[in-house]
Design a protein around this motif. Structure first.
Motif, PDB file in Angstrom:
ATOM      1  N   UNK A 134      -6.210  31.642  -2.679  1.00 50.35           N
ATOM      2  CA  UNK A 134      -6.852  32.910  -1.816  1.00 50.35           C
ATOM      3  C   UNK A 134      -7.866  31.983  -1.069  1.00 50.35           C
ATOM      4  N   UNK A 135      -7.547  31.767   0.344  1.00 55.42           N
ATOM      5  CA  UNK A 135      -8.489  31.236   1.197  1.00 55.42           C
ATOM      6  C   UNK A 135      -8.943  32.136   2.622  1.00 55.42           C
TER       7      UNK A 135
ATOM      8  N   UNK B 235      -4.567  32.446   3.294  1.00 54.82           N
ATOM      9  CA  UNK B 235      -3.752  32.866   2.304  1.00 54.82           C
ATOM     10  C   UNK B 235      -2.577  32.760   2.350  1.00 54.82           C
ATOM     11  N   UNK B 236      -1.452  33.017   1.358  1.00 56.22           N
ATOM     12  CA  UNK B 236       0.010  32.764   1.520  1.00 56.22           C
ATOM     13  C   UNK B 236       0.529  34.284   1.898  1.00 56.22           C
ATOM     14  N   UNK B 237       1.486  34.249   2.407  1.00 52.30           N
ATOM     15  CA  UNK B 237       2.322  35.424   2.711  1.00 52.30           C
ATOM     16  C   UNK B 237       3.686  35.436   2.475  1.00 52.30           C
TER      17      UNK B 237
ATOM     18  N   UNK C 234      -6.016  36.019 -13.725  1.00 53.89           N
ATOM     19  CA  UNK C 234      -6.898  36.107 -12.526  1.00 53.89           C
ATOM     20  C   UNK C 234      -7.035  37.635 -12.200  1.00 53.89           C
ATOM     21  N   UNK C 235      -5.922  38.432 -12.108  1.00 53.53           N
ATOM     22  CA  UNK C 235      -6.247  39.804 -11.908  1.00 53.53           C
ATOM     23  C   UNK C 235      -6.937  40.429 -12.919  1.00 53.53           C
TER      24      UNK C 235
ATOM     25  N   UNK D  83      -5.058  41.262  -3.793  1.00 52.02           N
ATOM     26  CA  UNK D  83      -4.787  39.911  -3.412  1.00 52.02           C
ATOM     27  C   UNK D  83      -3.645  39.518  -4.250  1.00 52.02           C
ATOM     28  N   UNK D  84      -2.861  38.738  -3.538  1.00 52.35           N
ATOM     29  CA  UNK D  84      -1.768  38.458  -4.330  1.00 52.35           C
ATOM     30  C   UNK D  84      -1.609  36.807  -4.138  1.00 52.35           C
TER      31      UNK D  84
END
Length: 281
Positions: free
Chosen positions: A139-140, A194-196, A232-233, A268-269
């Motif tokens: 998560x960036x 962040x990744x997609x 984390x969630x 956030x994923x």
């Protein structure tokens, strides 16, 4: 006593009591230093609770960082079984972090207002350890470095994590090394973002999930990563509800919108394909 008059081997008198030349429990853990960090700035009773919960949370975060780094080093070396132990330890530590909110929830809004003014703009948003965890998990956002610009010794390592592969990046590289089709643009993506979700990456994971016996180690690794993100969630959700029941929707001390900011962050994923695969199987 034994028949000969000597203390029973299980008696407390048998415990070592002379620590003039050896480390005691308190010495080993440097408890004097640890306790000296507990410095409330008001006379409010619940400030002690507030500081204790955050101190303990920071210690767990440091352990999570250590275990994530170890697991990532193993993944980078192509090892898939050993990281599972470290990631399991991460999950257990995350559970302790989440449970800490339950203790803090015993503090009422009136209790909190007795000392909230005293720490000014200080906020958990500025936790460098938490930011390391976020960056390691993928998560960036570069703007999250800014609260640490005044401390180069903190800023430098955070920036390094921002620019390095996340645990998921390393996992995808491992899939590629095992012959699964991971697009080159994913392997060479901008690591500061962040990744997609990527359909080709999803197709590679579908191959793993449709033949778990053949890809058992990758399948097991993927499920362990889901455990990490699941916890984390949960931590984020408990954080949000704790804030809501303590200050409602007032702005956070660090300048964010408080509970509203935390609620948005719930979306956030970290590992998008690993969640989407449940729908596509």
């Amino acid at each position: 006593m034994t028949r000969q008059g000597a203390p029973h081997p299980d008696a407390p008198e048998q415990a070592h009591t002379d620590f003039t030349r050896s480390l005691s429990y308190g010495d080993y853990l440097q408890l004097d230093i640890l306790k000296s960090a507990h410095q409330p700035v008001t006379a409010a009773h619940d400030e002690h609770l507030f500081i204790a919960v955050h101190h303990v949370s920071e210690v767990w975060l440091e352990l999570i960082i250590r275990e994530l780094r170890a697991a990532m080093t193993q993944l980078e070396g192509g090892i898939t079984d050993a990281p599972l132990k470290g990631l399991t330890r991460v999950v257990r530590a995350q559970e302790q972090l989440t449970n800490a909110w339950e203790v803090l929830k015993t503090m009422t809004p009136a209790d909190y207002l007795q000392f909230r003014h005293a720490f000014g703009q200080a906020s958990g948003f500025q936790s460098a350890a938490y930011r390391h965890v976020e960056f390691l998990l993928g998560n960036r956002h570069a703007v999250l470095l800014k609260p640490h610009e005044h401390r180069p010794e903190v800023y430098g390592p955070l920036q390094a994590d921002l620019l390095a592969p996340s645990v998921y990046d390393l996992t995808l590289r491992l899939l590629s090394a095992r012959g699964l089709a991971i697009p080159s643009e994913v392997l060479a993506r901008d690591l500061t973002l962040p990744p997609v979700l990527n359909e080709d990456v999803l197709a590679a994971w579908l191959q793993v999930y449709r033949d778990p016996e053949h890809y058992w180690d990758l399948y097991e690794l993927a499920e362990k990563l889901l455990d990490v993100e699941d916890n984390f969630r949960r931590w984020r959700f408990n954080h949000m509800t704790t804030v809501e029941r303590t200050i409602g929707f007032k702005r956070g001390s660090g300048g964010t919108s408080g509970a509203a900011y935390l609620r948005r962050a719930l979306g956030t994923v970290l590992f998008p394909e690993l969640w989407e695969i449940r729908t596509r199987l």
